[in-house]
Scaffold this motif. Structure first.
Motif, PDB file in Angstrom:
ATOM      1  N   LEU A  10       0.820  -1.204   0.000  1.00  0.00           N
ATOM      2  CA  LEU A  10       0.000   0.000   0.000  1.00  0.00           C
ATOM      3  C   LEU A  10       0.854   1.255   0.000  1.00  0.00           C
ATOM      4  CD1 LEU A  10      -2.814  -1.057   2.492  1.00  0.00           C
ATOM      5  CD2 LEU A  10      -2.967  -0.836   0.008  1.00  0.00           C
ATOM      6  N   MET A  11       1.949   1.251   0.762  1.00  0.00           N
ATOM      7  CA  MET A  11       2.837   2.412   0.761  1.00  0.00           C
ATOM      8  C   MET A  11       3.501   2.602  -0.590  1.00  0.00           C
ATOM      9  SD  MET A  11       4.657   2.577   4.501  1.00  0.00           S
ATOM     10  CE  MET A  11       5.312   0.918   4.423  1.00  0.00           C
ATOM     11  N   SER A  12       3.862   1.488  -1.225  1.00  0.00           N
ATOM     12  CA  SER A  12       4.505   1.570  -2.536  1.00  0.00           C
ATOM     13  C   SER A  12       3.553   2.124  -3.578  1.00  0.00           C
ATOM     14  CB  SER A  12       4.996   0.182  -2.979  1.00  0.00           C
ATOM     15  OG  SER A  12       5.965  -0.301  -2.087  1.00  0.00           O
ATOM     16  N   ALA A  13       2.264   1.873  -3.410  1.00  0.00           N
ATOM     17  CA  ALA A  13       1.290   2.334  -4.392  1.00  0.00           C
ATOM     18  C   ALA A  13       0.799   3.743  -4.111  1.00  0.00           C
ATOM     19  CB  ALA A  13       0.094   1.380  -4.426  1.00  0.00           C
ATOM     20  N   GLY A  14       1.037   4.276  -2.898  1.00  0.00           N
ATOM     21  CA  GLY A  14       0.496   5.575  -2.532  1.00  0.00           C
ATOM     22  C   GLY A  14       1.487   6.701  -2.676  1.00  0.00           C
ATOM     23  N   GLU A  15       1.007   7.937  -2.473  1.00  0.00           N
ATOM     24  CA  GLU A  15       1.861   9.109  -2.596  1.00  0.00           C
ATOM     25  C   GLU A  15       2.755   9.289  -1.383  1.00  0.00           C
ATOM     26  OE1 GLU A  15      -0.627  12.411  -3.312  1.00  0.00           O
ATOM     27  OE2 GLU A  15      -1.298  11.721  -5.281  1.00  0.00           O
ATOM     28  N   THR A  16       2.483   8.563  -0.313  1.00  0.00           N
ATOM     29  CA  THR A  16       3.293   8.695   0.891  1.00  0.00           C
ATOM     30  C   THR A  16       4.469   7.753   0.878  1.00  0.00           C
ATOM     31  OG1 THR A  16       1.925   7.066   2.024  1.00  0.00           O
ATOM     32  CG2 THR A  16       1.281   9.363   2.250  1.00  0.00           C
ATOM     33  N   ARG A  17       4.798   7.250  -0.316  1.00  0.00           N
ATOM     34  CA  ARG A  17       5.890   6.274  -0.420  1.00  0.00           C
ATOM     35  C   ARG A  17       7.193   6.814   0.152  1.00  0.00           C
ATOM     36  NH1 ARG A  17       8.992   3.317   0.265  1.00  0.00           N
ATOM     37  NH2 ARG A  17      10.017   1.777  -1.027  1.00  0.00           N
ATOM     38  N   GLY A  18       7.508   8.091  -0.132  1.00  0.00           N
ATOM     39  CA  GLY A  18       8.764   8.651   0.322  1.00  0.00           C
ATOM     40  C   GLY A  18       8.881   8.685   1.830  1.00  0.00           C
ATOM     41  N   GLU A  19       7.747   8.694   2.531  1.00  0.00           N
ATOM     42  CA  GLU A  19       7.799   8.734   3.979  1.00  0.00           C
ATOM     43  C   GLU A  19       8.323   7.436   4.553  1.00  0.00           C
ATOM     44  OE1 GLU A  19       3.956   9.766   5.265  1.00  0.00           O
ATOM     45  OE2 GLU A  19       3.889  11.662   4.206  1.00  0.00           O
ATOM     46  N   ALA A  20       8.275   6.335   3.752  1.00  0.00           N
ATOM     47  CA  ALA A  20       8.775   5.063   4.241  1.00  0.00           C
ATOM     48  C   ALA A  20      10.288   4.981   4.163  1.00  0.00           C
ATOM     49  CB  ALA A  20       8.152   3.923   3.436  1.00  0.00           C
ATOM     50  N   SER A  21      10.908   5.930   3.481  1.00  0.00           N
ATOM     51  CA  SER A  21      12.359   5.941   3.383  1.00  0.00           C
ATOM     52  C   SER A  21      12.956   6.398   4.703  1.00  0.00           C
ATOM     53  CB  SER A  21      12.802   6.883   2.258  1.00  0.00           C
ATOM     54  OG  SER A  21      12.258   6.465   1.030  1.00  0.00           O
ATOM     55  N   THR A  22      13.971   5.688   5.153  1.00  0.00           N
ATOM     56  CA  THR A  22      14.616   6.032   6.415  1.00  0.00           C
ATOM     57  C   THR A  22      16.115   6.147   6.208  1.00  0.00           C
ATOM     58  OG1 THR A  22      14.792   3.681   6.986  1.00  0.00           O
ATOM     59  CG2 THR A  22      12.864   4.873   7.795  1.00  0.00           C
ATOM     60  N   GLU A  23      16.721   7.060   6.956  1.00  0.00           N
ATOM     61  CA  GLU A  23      18.171   7.225   6.872  1.00  0.00           C
ATOM     62  C   GLU A  23      18.839   6.204   7.781  1.00  0.00           C
ATOM     63  OE1 GLU A  23      21.691  10.524   7.698  1.00  0.00           O
ATOM     64  OE2 GLU A  23      19.582  11.118   7.687  1.00  0.00           O
ATOM     65  N   THR A  24      19.782   5.468   7.247  1.00  0.00           N
ATOM     66  CA  THR A  24      20.513   4.462   8.005  1.00  0.00           C
ATOM     67  C   THR A  24      21.910   4.378   7.418  1.00  0.00           C
ATOM     68  OG1 THR A  24      20.490   2.139   8.701  1.00  0.00           O
ATOM     69  CG2 THR A  24      19.630   2.619   6.521  1.00  0.00           C
ATOM     70  N   THR A  25      22.589   3.271   7.656  1.00  0.00           N
ATOM     71  CA  THR A  25      23.884   3.045   7.016  1.00  0.00           C
ATOM     72  C   THR A  25      23.803   1.737   6.240  1.00  0.00           C
ATOM     73  OG1 THR A  25      24.824   1.805   8.862  1.00  0.00           O
ATOM     74  CG2 THR A  25      25.061   4.214   8.912  1.00  0.00           C
ATOM     75  N   VAL A  26      24.745   1.552   5.352  1.00  0.00           N
ATOM     76  CA  VAL A  26      24.719   0.361   4.509  1.00  0.00           C
ATOM     77  C   VAL A  26      24.828  -0.899   5.357  1.00  0.00           C
ATOM     78  CG1 VAL A  26      25.892  -0.888   2.647  1.00  0.00           C
ATOM     79  CG2 VAL A  26      25.676   1.594   2.527  1.00  0.00           C
ATOM     80  N   CYS A  27      25.760  -0.906   6.296  1.00  0.00           N
ATOM     81  CA  CYS A  27      25.950  -2.102   7.128  1.00  0.00           C
ATOM     82  C   CYS A  27      24.738  -2.369   8.015  1.00  0.00           C
ATOM     83  CB  CYS A  27      27.218  -1.954   7.970  1.00  0.00           C
ATOM     84  SG  CYS A  27      28.745  -2.072   6.993  1.00  0.00           S
ATOM     85  N   ARG A  28      24.172  -1.323   8.609  1.00  0.00           N
ATOM     86  CA  ARG A  28      22.982  -1.511   9.433  1.00  0.00           C
ATOM     87  C   ARG A  28      21.825  -2.036   8.602  1.00  0.00           C
ATOM     88  NH1 ARG A  28      23.790   3.434  12.443  1.00  0.00           N
ATOM     89  NH2 ARG A  28      22.179   4.423  11.200  1.00  0.00           N
ATOM     90  N   PHE A  29      21.674  -1.498   7.393  1.00  0.00           N
ATOM     91  CA  PHE A  29      20.607  -1.956   6.509  1.00  0.00           C
ATOM     92  C   PHE A  29      20.776  -3.436   6.168  1.00  0.00           C
ATOM     93  CE2 PHE A  29      19.554  -2.812   2.006  1.00  0.00           C
ATOM     94  CZ  PHE A  29      18.165  -2.749   2.097  1.00  0.00           C
TER      95      PHE A  29
END
Length: 461
Positions: A282-301
């Motif tokens: 649902l988030m991928s299909a909606g306009e609020t998709r960018g809100e699901a993006s979070t700042e992290t690091t490559v290793c943590r991800f």
């Protein structure tokens, strides 16, 4: 590839940005072939004038003829500068360039005997080249103009002191000129027409690939719409199941059986996993998709991704090896995670007893390698790897997960490649450019702006 000029170019010197457009690339390559052909004409004319005047002692207006050759050379230099700009080449430009070549040939023939000059048949080379490069009225205009030039030269020309005596064979300068003209025409037609035809075939292949990609992206959109609708429909029954499982867990009768409690707990985990998947769709299909993006690091991800997959899937042995090295900040979202999950799920289906996930860092990319110990890919699957509905599982909708993963990677400028291991099993390699996922090291407002821009970029993906 050459980067000395500050912009990436291919082996012919064409800017790399031209490679994105098949028509633009073909136009520039055709113009480049005309430039090469014109340099051959310059060298050939100088050589022919020198041989005719100093070896065969023919009285020619050498000064005027060399002046024409010089003008042709200057025009070719200007054309080279225009070609290096990398701008698109229209048919009218190729047409005008061929007209210049025809005009120069006409002037040279006028100064050296007109139609009695054996090199008059070089008009055929201009027509052949035009037939390959131009379409419609342009090529017929070239035919008409060259015919008119031939007609005018038969009436107006400076006589060439040479006799038409073909009976003497190679002892006749006229016959030698005819032979040289034939060899030049035949050689250049074979060489350049073959190259032009190859360029046109490459353009057609690029256009076909672009159309195929557009079709696949349209297919992805349709899948997204169907998935979004299905996610809305699944939300209610999943919530109902979660409530029922909670009631069962608190039921005094059921709570006495440890095995039942364990199964209820496992069912709750799987229901929560299903609800998470539905939320991500649902988030991928909606306009609020960018809100699901979070700042992290490559290793943590990577660590979080591996832990989450291991927690929600059953596999006997899961090997995780993070060799990324020095950590870097990045923006992560569910799309990236799901892309890797799809590949891991396929590996688990093929090899439920052993799956490996290895993360490495190349010079400019994050390389994620997924290995399994299953039967590997068949030649037919490898030949169509990543296409929708191509799967060895034999179930409806098979192959869609990998197809979507490949589209996500391609959107980020990366790739997904597959091969079989030497002993047994398969290897799938995901390559993602660091420039597409890693945050630049900035501070203050600039960093906030960058994060927002990258989050919006992932939202589009």
């Amino acid at each position: 590839m050459n980067t000395s000029s500050g912009s990436i170019v291919d082996q012919t010197g064409i800017p790399a940005r031209a490679l994105r457009s098949p028509a633009l690339h073909a136009g520039l390559k055709n113009l480049h072939l005309l430039i090469q052909l014109r340099w051959i004409a310059v060298i050939g004319q100088v050589f022919t004038i020198e041989v005719a005047h100093y070896t065969l002692n023919l009285q020619l207006p050498v000064q005027e003829m060399l002046m024409v050759v010089t003008c042709l050379g200057i025009f070719n230099v200007v054309t080279m500068l225009r070609w290096r700009t990398g701008r698109g080449v229209r048919n009218v430009e190729l047409f005008l360039a061929l007209l210049v070549d025809v005009a120069v040939l006409t002037v040279q023939l006028y100064l050296s005997g007109g139609t009695s000059n054996p090199f008059v048949f070089l008009y055929l080379l201009q027509i052949a080249v035009g037939a390959m490069l131009l379409r419609g009225g342009y090529i017929w205009t070239i035919v008409v103009i060259t015919a008119l030039c031939f007609f005018v030269l038969s009436i107006h020309h400076i006589n060439l002191p040479i006799t038409h005596d073909p009976v003497h064979g190679l002892a006749s300068p006229y016959v030698i000129g005819l032979l040289v003209c034939f060899v030049i025409n035949a050689t250049l037609i074979v060489v350049f027409i073959t190259r032009i035809a190859r360029t046109l075939r490459q353009r057609d292949a690029r256009l076909a690939a672009a159309r195929q990609r557009a079709t696949e992206e349209e297919h992805v959109v349709r899948i997204g719409l169907l998935a979004s609708g299905a996610a809305h429909e699944l939300g209610t029954p999943l919530s109902t199941m979660a409530v029922i499982l909670g009631d069962w867990k608190r039921d005094p009768t059921l709570s006495k059986d440890a095995m039942v409690l364990e199964e209820i707990a496992e069912m709750q985990v799987q229901v929560q996993r299903c609800k998470k998947i539905v939320s991500e769709i649902l988030m991928s299909a909606g306009e609020t998709r960018g809100e699901a993006s979070t700042e992290t690091t490559v290793c943590r991800f990577l660590d979080s991704l591996a832990a989450e997959w291991k927690r929600t899937r059953y596999v006997n042995t899961f090997v995780y090896d993070n060799q990324f090295g020095e950590d870097s900040p990045m923006v992560a979202d569910a799309t990236l995670e799901q892309m890797v999950f799809n590949v891991l799920d396929n590996a688990r289906d093929a090899s439920p007893h052993w799956v490996a996930l290895i993360a490495e860092r190349s010079k400019t990319a994050l390389v994620i390698t997924v290995c399994d110990d299953g039967p590997g890919f068949s030649k037919e699957i490898l030949a169509q790897y990543g296409k929708p509905y191509v799967s060895s599982k034999g179930k409806p909708g098979g192959g869609l997960g990998l197809f979507l993963s490949m589209n996500v990677a391609r959107t980020l400028g990366g790739s997904v490649q597959a091969r079989n291991r030497a002993d047994s099993g398969a290897v799938v390699t995901i390559t993602l450019p660091l420039a597409s996922i890693v945050l630049p090291e900035t501070t203050g407002d600039t960093e906030t702006t960058k994060n927002s821009e990258i989050g919006e970029s992932h939202a589009k993906h």
